[in-house]
Design a protein around this motif. Structure first.
Motif, PDB file in Angstrom:
ATOM      1  N   MET A  86       0.833  -1.203   0.000  1.00 32.57           N
ATOM      2  CA  MET A  86       0.000   0.000   0.000  1.00 32.57           C
ATOM      3  C   MET A  86       0.870   1.257   0.000  1.00 32.57           C
ATOM      4  O   MET A  86       0.634   2.210  -0.756  1.00 32.57           O
ATOM      5  CB  MET A  86      -0.927  -0.013   1.215  1.00 32.57           C
ATOM      6  N   LYS A  87       1.908   1.284   0.832  1.00 32.85           N
ATOM      7  CA  LYS A  87       2.782   2.458   0.904  1.00 32.85           C
ATOM      8  C   LYS A  87       3.524   2.679  -0.407  1.00 32.85           C
ATOM      9  O   LYS A  87       3.741   3.833  -0.818  1.00 32.85           O
ATOM     10  CB  LYS A  87       3.764   2.294   2.066  1.00 32.85           C
ATOM     11  N   GLU A  88       3.911   1.593  -1.069  1.00 36.02           N
ATOM     12  CA  GLU A  88       4.575   1.734  -2.364  1.00 36.02           C
ATOM     13  C   GLU A  88       3.633   2.337  -3.397  1.00 36.02           C
ATOM     14  O   GLU A  88       4.045   3.164  -4.224  1.00 36.02           O
ATOM     15  CB  GLU A  88       5.068   0.367  -2.833  1.00 36.02           C
ATOM     16  N   LEU A  89       2.364   1.945  -3.356  1.00 38.41           N
ATOM     17  CA  LEU A  89       1.396   2.485  -4.308  1.00 38.41           C
ATOM     18  C   LEU A  89       1.101   3.954  -4.028  1.00 38.41           C
ATOM     19  O   LEU A  89       0.981   4.769  -4.948  1.00 38.41           O
ATOM     20  CB  LEU A  89       0.104   1.662  -4.258  1.00 38.41           C
ATOM     21  N   VAL A  90       0.971   4.289  -2.744  1.00 34.76           N
ATOM     22  CA  VAL A  90       0.731   5.691  -2.374  1.00 34.76           C
ATOM     23  C   VAL A  90       1.902   6.558  -2.830  1.00 34.76           C
ATOM     24  O   VAL A  90       1.724   7.658  -3.369  1.00 34.76           O
ATOM     25  CB  VAL A  90       0.498   5.821  -0.852  1.00 34.76           C
ATOM     26  N   LYS A  91       3.124   6.079  -2.624  1.00 31.58           N
ATOM     27  CA  LYS A  91       4.318   6.824  -3.027  1.00 31.58           C
ATOM     28  C   LYS A  91       4.335   7.047  -4.538  1.00 31.58           C
ATOM     29  O   LYS A  91       4.858   8.063  -5.030  1.00 31.58           O
ATOM     30  CB  LYS A  91       5.567   6.060  -2.596  1.00 31.58           C
ATOM     31  N   ALA A  92       3.741   6.091  -5.286  1.00 28.26           N
ATOM     32  CA  ALA A  92       3.696   6.204  -6.745  1.00 28.26           C
ATOM     33  C   ALA A  92       2.538   7.069  -7.219  1.00 28.26           C
ATOM     34  O   ALA A  92       2.356   7.246  -8.424  1.00 28.26           O
ATOM     35  CB  ALA A  92       3.593   4.813  -7.367  1.00 28.26           C
ATOM     36  N   GLY A  93       1.757   7.605  -6.289  1.00 29.68           N
ATOM     37  CA  GLY A  93       0.687   8.521  -6.665  1.00 29.68           C
ATOM     38  C   GLY A  93      -0.699   7.928  -6.716  1.00 29.68           C
ATOM     39  O   GLY A  93      -1.655   8.619  -7.098  1.00 29.68           O
ATOM     40  N   PHE A  94      -0.860   6.678  -6.308  1.00 31.29           N
ATOM     41  CA  PHE A  94      -2.178   6.053  -6.323  1.00 31.29           C
ATOM     42  C   PHE A  94      -2.907   6.324  -5.010  1.00 31.29           C
ATOM     43  O   PHE A  94      -2.294   6.352  -3.936  1.00 31.29           O
ATOM     44  CB  PHE A  94      -2.064   4.540  -6.537  1.00 31.29           C
ATOM     45  N   ALA A  95      -4.219   6.515  -5.093  1.00 28.35           N
ATOM     46  CA  ALA A  95      -5.047   6.686  -3.893  1.00 28.35           C
ATOM     47  C   ALA A  95      -5.343   5.298  -3.344  1.00 28.35           C
ATOM     48  O   ALA A  95      -6.305   4.650  -3.749  1.00 28.35           O
ATOM     49  CB  ALA A  95      -6.336   7.422  -4.234  1.00 28.35           C
ATOM     50  N   ALA A  96      -4.486   4.836  -2.440  1.00 29.07           N
ATOM     51  CA  ALA A  96      -4.586   3.459  -1.938  1.00 29.07           C
ATOM     52  C   ALA A  96      -4.710   3.447  -0.425  1.00 29.07           C
ATOM     53  O   ALA A  96      -4.168   4.312   0.269  1.00 29.07           O
ATOM     54  CB  ALA A  96      -3.367   2.645  -2.364  1.00 29.07           C
ATOM     55  N   VAL A  97      -5.431   2.446   0.079  1.00 29.35           N
ATOM     56  CA  VAL A  97      -5.572   2.211   1.517  1.00 29.35           C
ATOM     57  C   VAL A  97      -5.408   0.716   1.756  1.00 29.35           C
ATOM     58  O   VAL A  97      -5.401  -0.076   0.813  1.00 29.35           O
ATOM     59  CB  VAL A  97      -6.941   2.689   2.055  1.00 29.35           C
ATOM     60  N   SER A  98      -5.271   0.317   3.018  1.00 28.16           N
ATOM     61  CA  SER A  98      -5.098  -1.105   3.316  1.00 28.16           C
ATOM     62  C   SER A  98      -5.919  -1.488   4.531  1.00 28.16           C
ATOM     63  O   SER A  98      -6.223  -0.653   5.384  1.00 28.16           O
ATOM     64  CB  SER A  98      -3.615  -1.418   3.572  1.00 28.16           C
ATOM     65  N   ILE A  99      -6.283  -2.776   4.585  1.00 23.84           N
ATOM     66  CA  ILE A  99      -6.897  -3.339   5.792  1.00 23.84           C
ATOM     67  C   ILE A  99      -6.251  -4.687   6.066  1.00 23.84           C
ATOM     68  O   ILE A  99      -6.029  -5.483   5.160  1.00 23.84           O
ATOM     69  CB  ILE A  99      -8.436  -3.499   5.679  1.00 23.84           C
ATOM     70  N   HIS A 100      -5.929  -4.909   7.331  1.00 25.48           N
ATOM     71  CA  HIS A 100      -5.354  -6.176   7.773  1.00 25.48           C
ATOM     72  C   HIS A 100      -5.433  -6.219   9.283  1.00 25.48           C
ATOM     73  O   HIS A 100      -5.911  -5.278   9.934  1.00 25.48           O
ATOM     74  CB  HIS A 100      -3.912  -6.330   7.276  1.00 25.48           C
ATOM     75  N   GLY A 101      -4.979  -7.308   9.850  1.00 27.78           N
ATOM     76  CA  GLY A 101      -5.148  -7.540  11.271  1.00 27.78           C
ATOM     77  C   GLY A 101      -4.401  -6.589  12.177  1.00 27.78           C
ATOM     78  O   GLY A 101      -4.717  -6.500  13.373  1.00 27.78           O
ATOM     79  N   ASN A 102      -3.406  -5.862  11.662  1.00 27.98           N
ATOM     80  CA  ASN A 102      -2.676  -4.917  12.500  1.00 27.98           C
ATOM     81  C   ASN A 102      -3.333  -3.554  12.565  1.00 27.98           C
ATOM     82  O   ASN A 102      -2.859  -2.669  13.276  1.00 27.98           O
ATOM     83  CB  ASN A 102      -1.233  -4.756  11.989  1.00 27.98           C
ATOM     84  N   LYS A 103      -4.412  -3.361  11.817  1.00 28.03           N
ATOM     85  CA  LYS A 103      -5.120  -2.089  11.809  1.00 28.03           C
ATOM     86  C   LYS A 103      -6.158  -2.071  12.930  1.00 28.03           C
ATOM     87  O   LYS A 103      -6.795  -3.082  13.231  1.00 28.03           O
ATOM     88  CB  LYS A 103      -5.833  -1.880  10.467  1.00 28.03           C
ATOM     89  N   SER A 104      -6.354  -0.896  13.526  1.00 27.83           N
ATOM     90  CA  SER A 104      -7.391  -0.756  14.541  1.00 27.83           C
ATOM     91  C   SER A 104      -8.757  -0.766  13.871  1.00 27.83           C
ATOM     92  O   SER A 104      -8.871  -0.617  12.650  1.00 27.83           O
ATOM     93  CB  SER A 104      -7.216   0.554  15.307  1.00 27.83           C
ATOM     94  N   GLN A 105      -9.796  -0.922  14.680  1.00 32.49           N
ATOM     95  CA  GLN A 105     -11.150  -0.922  14.131  1.00 32.49           C
ATOM     96  C   GLN A 105     -11.445   0.377  13.392  1.00 32.49           C
ATOM     97  O   GLN A 105     -11.997   0.383  12.299  1.00 32.49           O
ATOM     98  CB  GLN A 105     -12.169  -1.143  15.245  1.00 32.49           C
ATOM     99  N   GLY A 106     -11.059   1.494  13.993  1.00 28.90           N
ATOM    100  CA  GLY A 106     -11.310   2.792  13.356  1.00 28.90           C
ATOM    101  C   GLY A 106     -10.580   2.926  12.038  1.00 28.90           C
ATOM    102  O   GLY A 106     -11.140   3.438  11.054  1.00 28.90           O
ATOM    103  N   GLN A 107      -9.344   2.473  11.989  1.00 29.22           N
ATOM    104  CA  GLN A 107      -8.572   2.542  10.749  1.00 29.22           C
ATOM    105  C   GLN A 107      -9.198   1.683   9.659  1.00 29.22           C
ATOM    106  O   GLN A 107      -9.268   2.086   8.495  1.00 29.22           O
ATOM    107  CB  GLN A 107      -7.133   2.082  11.009  1.00 29.22           C
ATOM    108  N   ARG A 108      -9.658   0.514  10.023  1.00 25.22           N
ATOM    109  CA  ARG A 108     -10.272  -0.381   9.041  1.00 25.22           C
ATOM    110  C   ARG A 108     -11.571   0.216   8.510  1.00 25.22           C
ATOM    111  O   ARG A 108     -11.843   0.173   7.299  1.00 25.22           O
ATOM    112  CB  ARG A 108     -10.524  -1.758   9.671  1.00 25.22           C
ATOM    113  N   GLU A 109     -12.368   0.771   9.400  1.00 28.33           N
ATOM    114  CA  GLU A 109     -13.637   1.368   8.970  1.00 28.33           C
ATOM    115  C   GLU A 109     -13.397   2.565   8.059  1.00 28.33           C
ATOM    116  O   GLU A 109     -14.106   2.746   7.059  1.00 28.33           O
ATOM    117  CB  GLU A 109     -14.461   1.771  10.194  1.00 28.33           C
TER     118      GLU A 109
END
Length: 433
Positions: free
Chosen positions: A263-286
């Motif tokens: 996700m960070k590589e895509l954001v650095k390349a200019g893409f509007a990207a987000v990620s969800i996975h088990g290390n994200k808090s509930q608020g971040q995932r939502e």
């Protein structure tokens, strides 16, 4: 054609489904609702997005309506267990629609939110509790909830609960539920351990299967693009995403670390990207899911487990940056596109470490997935210690970046990317409502 009125549901439920815009029941609903109404245990095999929540939710509510009365303090009448916060919230959202016009209370308990608020919410009792196993056990340990009066148990996405190590939690929860009880188990895949689970939890169940294992939706165009290594995967994925600037793309990665890195590589390349996975808090995932569903982020990078519960009709492309360890999960992944009658592309970026999983997928689906480009790489074994690092190395599985400190769990693929050979055959995608 079967209608909801033909299934014997309570008139208040028929009104609710009509107001929700449901016109005709799906195959899983047609086959599962009657035996549930008869009080039978049910084991259902169906992908997410086939209407499973209504398949167990509508007949469950129907039976609760036939036994009215407020629940006892701290008690529940029915328990629905699901592996992730996103899926719990999605199930509860649908159940809230079905109970409109009744006095039933539906409540969710998940990790990442205030347990004290959940304790207060349980004090007066709940009709239907939708929960993740871990948080439910926390509440049981604090004696904030009693399960002995519950007469219904639903295990949704049971295969993922097993993959996430919840089997011990299930064995701790189930004996606390009242007996006799009615149990419903739904799963997208049916591994051997799932059969063992069904024998332990269900009594003489009716088996319902609406989608043969390994069958994908007809409107999904599949393809594989061979690449030599992870850096080429990343570059190819960027090209594919640049080709479809207006589409919503869901990218599957094998591990939490890999998903975040990609996700960070895509954001650095200019893409509007987000990620969800088990290390994200509930608020971040939502927030990530909302940005993706609203179209503010055009790319969502996810792991298999975190993606359970995602039901966003506008997904035009699914990219497998890494192929899953479990072949059935491939079918589940690509089913996130081509929703609501739309077309969709499913493109897999395949390096040497992905060749073994690719052959298993083709064997399961009984097809040869079309090759979009690149030369077929030599088969390499996936090195578990590097799974958290973001992909496979070249020969010998030399890891990219820092080595992982512990093996990744199976069926938690890591960040993937891929390009479709699709520029040669691009077509406009119809957007689902």
């Amino acid at each position: 054609m079967t209608k909801f009125a033909d299934l014997g549901l309570d008139p208040s439920l028929l009104k609710s489904v009509a107001e929700a815009g449901y016109e005709t029941p799906t195959p899983i609903q047609v086959r599962a609702i009657p035996p549930v109404l008869e009080g039978r245990d049910v084991m259902g095999l169906a992908q997410t997005g086939t209407g499973k929540t209504a398949a167990f939710g509508l007949p469950l509510i129907h039976q609760l309506l036939t036994h009215p009365g407020k629940p006892v303090a701290k008690s529940i009448k029915a328990l629905v267990l699901a592996p992730t916060r996103e899926l719990v919230n999605q199930i509860a959202e649908n159940l809230h629609l079905y109970v409109q016009g009744t006095r039933m209370k539906v409540m969710t308990v998940v990790g990442g939110t205030s347990i004290n608020r959940q304790i207060r919410g349980l004090e007066r009792g709940v009709d239907i509790l939708v929960a993740t196993p871990g948080r439910l056990i926390d509440l049981m340990d604090q004696k904030a909830v009693r399960l002995d009066l519950a007469q219904f148990l639903v295990l949704d996405e049971a295969d993922q609960m097993l993959d996430m190590g919840f089997i011990h939690a299930l064995r701790k929860i189930a004996p606390q539920i009242g007996t006799p009880r009615q149990t419903m188990l739904f799963s997208a895949t049916m591994p051997k351990q799932m059969e063992e689970l069904s024998r332990a939890f269900l009594k003489d169940p009716v088996k319902v299967q609406v989608t043969p294992p390994g069958k994908a939706a007809d409107k999904i165009t599949q393809g594989v693009h061979f690449v030599p290594d992870r850096p080429e995967k990343v570059a190819l994925l960027k090209e594919y995403l640049a080709d479809e600037p207006s589409g919503l793309s869901l990218v599957f990665a094998r591990t939490k670390h890999g998903a975040e890195r990609l996700m960070k590589e895509l954001v650095k390349a200019g893409f509007a990207a987000v990620s969800i996975h088990g290390n994200k808090s509930q608020g971040q995932r939502e927030r990530a899911l909302k940005a993706f569903s609203d179209g503010d982020a055009r790319v969502l990078v996810a792991t298999d487990v975190a993606a359970r519960g995602i039901d966003i009709p506008g997904v035009s492309h699914v990219f497998n940056f890494d192929l899953p360890e479990v072949a059935e999960n491939y079918v589940h992944r690509i089913g996130r596109t081509a929703r609501a009658g739309a077309d969709g592309d499913a493109i897999s970026l395949v390096a040497g470490v992905d060749m073994g999983p690719l052959r298993e997928i083709e064997k399961l689906m009984k097809i040869s997935i079309p090759v979009l480009g690149g030369e077929e790489p030599e088969v390499e074994k996936r090195v578990q210690s590097q799974n958290r690092g973001g992909g496979g190395g070249r020969r010998g599985g030399r890891p990219q970046g820092k080595p992982a400190t512990k093996p990744a769990k199976a069926a938690r693929p890591e960040g993937g990317e891929g390009k479709s050979g699709g520029r040669r055959r691009r077509r406009r995608r119809s957007k689902a409502a």
